[in-house]
Design a protein around this motif. Structure first.
Motif, mmCIF file in Angstrom:
data_model
loop_
_atom_site.group_PDB
_atom_site.id
_atom_site.type_symbol
_atom_site.label_atom_id
_atom_site.label_comp_id
_atom_site.label_asym_id
_atom_site.label_seq_id
_atom_site.Cartn_x
_atom_site.Cartn_y
_atom_site.Cartn_z
ATOM 1 N N TYR A 25 8.685 -5.783 -9.422
ATOM 2 C CA TYR A 25 8.197 -7.168 -8.843
ATOM 3 C C TYR A 25 7.073 -7.344 -9.228
ATOM 4 O O TYR A 25 6.172 -7.861 -8.315
ATOM 5 N N LYS A 26 6.170 -6.605 -10.046
ATOM 6 C CA LYS A 26 4.645 -6.415 -10.021
ATOM 7 C C LYS A 26 4.119 -7.950 -10.502
ATOM 8 O O LYS A 26 2.833 -8.084 -9.835
ATOM 9 N N ASP A 27 4.771 -8.736 -10.807
ATOM 10 C CA ASP A 27 4.433 -10.113 -11.092
ATOM 11 C C ASP A 27 4.294 -10.853 -9.685
ATOM 12 O O ASP A 27 3.740 -12.061 -9.551
ATOM 13 N N SER A 28 4.966 -10.362 -8.747
ATOM 14 C CA SER A 28 5.019 -11.032 -7.395
ATOM 15 C C SER A 28 4.218 -10.419 -6.273
ATOM 16 O O SER A 28 4.194 -10.845 -5.261
ATOM 17 N N LEU A 29 3.724 -9.326 -6.726
ATOM 18 C CA LEU A 29 2.900 -8.557 -5.578
ATOM 19 C C LEU A 29 1.728 -7.772 -6.206
ATOM 20 O O LEU A 29 1.585 -7.809 -7.441
ATOM 21 N N THR A 30 0.999 -7.248 -5.393
ATOM 22 C CA THR A 30 -0.282 -6.424 -5.766
ATOM 23 C C THR A 30 -0.129 -4.910 -5.028
ATOM 24 O O THR A 30 0.425 -5.099 -3.835
ATOM 25 N N VAL A 31 -0.102 -4.093 -5.937
ATOM 26 C CA VAL A 31 0.205 -2.743 -5.352
ATOM 27 C C VAL A 31 -0.971 -1.552 -5.498
ATOM 28 O O VAL A 31 -1.633 -1.686 -6.476
ATOM 29 N N ILE A 32 -1.215 -0.898 -4.459
ATOM 30 C CA ILE A 32 -2.229 0.047 -4.480
ATOM 31 C C ILE A 32 -1.576 1.331 -4.120
ATOM 32 O O ILE A 32 -0.820 1.562 -3.137
ATOM 33 N N SER A 33 -1.704 2.319 -5.179
ATOM 34 C CA SER A 33 -0.858 3.625 -4.690
ATOM 35 C C SER A 33 -1.945 4.743 -4.725
ATOM 36 O O SER A 33 -2.629 5.048 -5.886
ATOM 37 N N GLU A 34 -2.200 5.346 -3.623
ATOM 38 C CA GLU A 34 -3.212 6.428 -3.329
ATOM 39 C C GLU A 34 -2.875 7.167 -2.157
ATOM 40 O O GLU A 34 -2.423 6.576 -1.040
ATOM 41 N N PRO A 35 -3.400 8.301 -1.859
ATOM 42 C CA PRO A 35 -3.257 9.001 -0.746
ATOM 43 C C PRO A 35 -3.835 8.168 0.494
ATOM 44 O O PRO A 35 -4.918 7.592 0.364
ATOM 45 N N ASP A 36 -3.469 8.316 1.586
ATOM 46 C CA ASP A 36 -4.199 7.821 2.745
ATOM 47 C C ASP A 36 -3.908 8.717 4.040
ATOM 48 O O ASP A 36 -3.490 10.029 3.960
ATOM 49 N N ARG A 37 -4.549 8.369 5.122
ATOM 50 C CA ARG A 37 -4.724 9.080 6.125
ATOM 51 C C ARG A 37 -3.384 8.984 7.349
ATOM 52 O O ARG A 37 -3.658 9.201 8.812
ATOM 53 N N GLY A 38 -2.536 8.172 6.971
ATOM 54 C CA GLY A 38 -1.326 7.940 7.726
ATOM 55 C C GLY A 38 -1.263 6.249 7.592
ATOM 56 O O GLY A 38 -1.747 5.513 6.970
ATOM 57 N N ILE A 39 -0.085 5.998 8.465
ATOM 58 C CA ILE A 39 0.501 4.459 8.360
ATOM 59 C C ILE A 39 -0.759 3.673 8.788
ATOM 60 O O ILE A 39 -0.736 2.574 7.976
ATOM 61 N N ILE A 92 0.901 -1.356 0.003
ATOM 62 C CA ILE A 92 0.030 0.078 -0.050
ATOM 63 C C ILE A 92 0.911 1.176 -0.084
ATOM 64 O O ILE A 92 1.794 1.514 1.003
ATOM 65 N N ASP A 93 0.905 2.011 -1.061
ATOM 66 C CA ASP A 93 1.736 3.057 -1.184
ATOM 67 C C ASP A 93 0.806 4.230 -1.186
ATOM 68 O O ASP A 93 -0.304 4.395 -1.677
#
Length: 301
Positions: free
Chosen positions: A50-64, A35-36
């Motif tokens: 390494y996109k074939d080995s993981l799932t990534v979501i990149s978007e703003p968040d409200r903290g850790i 989670i980026d």
């Protein structure tokens, strides 16, 4: 199956070692979610290698912990671990060492935790779990283990997500809530994770970390001393939160000052004093840098 979640933001120099630590595990039934927070420093370029080995979501968040909750809700594995960017598993066989056994050996447990390796500028230090918050009887108990060295059953974690009122210590809060509600913990006496201390988020925000720790320990002590009465039959359990805050406030004091405060707290417990006798305000008023006499008496201890 196991889910590992890494949350990150602008960690281009740290993220790759964490990714490699996960995807190179000998245990192969791993779902890896990153989670980026919307990195713009090249972190996503590293992740996409390494996109074939993981799932990534990149978007703003409200903290850790908001980001960690996003990963939690996406998780499909039976167990979940949160491995911070820059941190790693202690070896490539760690997950196999834990989950390579017969599932029936783990069926009665909801949380698995273990030791860790702490990385500092001078080198590495092995940190074994000597005490946990439920068996540490000191006046200021600590969590006792790092969240990087913890696996929780995913279905249970989803019912108790990280509380976003905490910015640094929501993992401690989650562990306490799991324990308080009767979930079973299993200790593994080997290092599960390796994590960096000196530049960590909690180290950079030490004052807030102390405050949040005190808030959680307040709840632990309320439970520990629930029902305690003084000679008049009055409930004195509210005394302990106030002690904790003051202890943490002066945690960094050198010399004998902290020892004095600790002895004071112990004496308060032994005498079962009423909260009005040792209010945090009164303690601060009587602290002159050398003597801490909350009752205006040098004979208190």
């Amino acid at each position: 199956s196991i889910t590992v979640v890494t949350v990150c933001y602008n960690v281009v120099n740290e993220i790759e070692k964490t990714i490699l630590s996960v995807i190179n595990q000998t245990y192969k039934n791993i779902e890896y979610i990153i989670i980026d927070g919307g990195s713009n420093d090249g972190t996503l370029n590293i992740i996409n290698k390494y996109k074939d080995s993981l799932t990534v979501i990149s978007e703003p968040d409200r903290g850790i912990y908001d980001a960690m909750n996003k990963g939690l809700m996406k998780a499909n594995g039976q167990w979940i671990n949160f491995m911070n960017a820059g941190d790693t598993f202690a070896s490539n066989s760690v997950i196999s060492n834990i989950f390579g056994c017969n599932e029936s050996d783990l069926i009665k447990y909801d949380v698995i935790y273990g030791d860790c390796i702490v990385c500092i500028s001078l080198g590495e230090r092995y940190a074994s779990v000597k005490k946990t918050f439920w068996n540490d009887k000191s006046i200021v108990p600590s969590k006792g283990f790092s969240h990087q060295s913890v696996f929780v059953r995913t279905e249970i974690a989803k019912l108790m997500p990280f509380n976003l009122k905490y910015k640094i210590c929501a993992d401690f809060d989650m562990m306490f809530r799991l324990y308080k509600t009767g979930h079973n913990f299993l200790y593994k006496n080997f290092a599960i994770a390796k994590y960096e201390v000196e530049n960590g988020f909690s180290k950079k925000h030490a004052a807030l970390a102390l405050k949040e720790n005190a808030m959680i320990i307040e709840e632990i002590l309320k439970q520990r001393y629930d029902g305690m009465k003084n000679e008049k039959g009055e409930d004195v359990s509210p005394v302990f939160p106030k002690l904790v805050y003051v202890l943490y406030e002066h945690n960094c004091l050198k010399g004998g000052k902290y020892d004095y405060i600790t002895k004071l707290a112990t004496k308060c417990i032994q005498k079962r004093l009423q909260p009005s006798c040792i209010s945090a305000k009164k303690m601060r008023e009587n602290y002159d840098g050398n003597v801490f006499s909350p009752m205006g008496s040098s004979n208190f201890l």
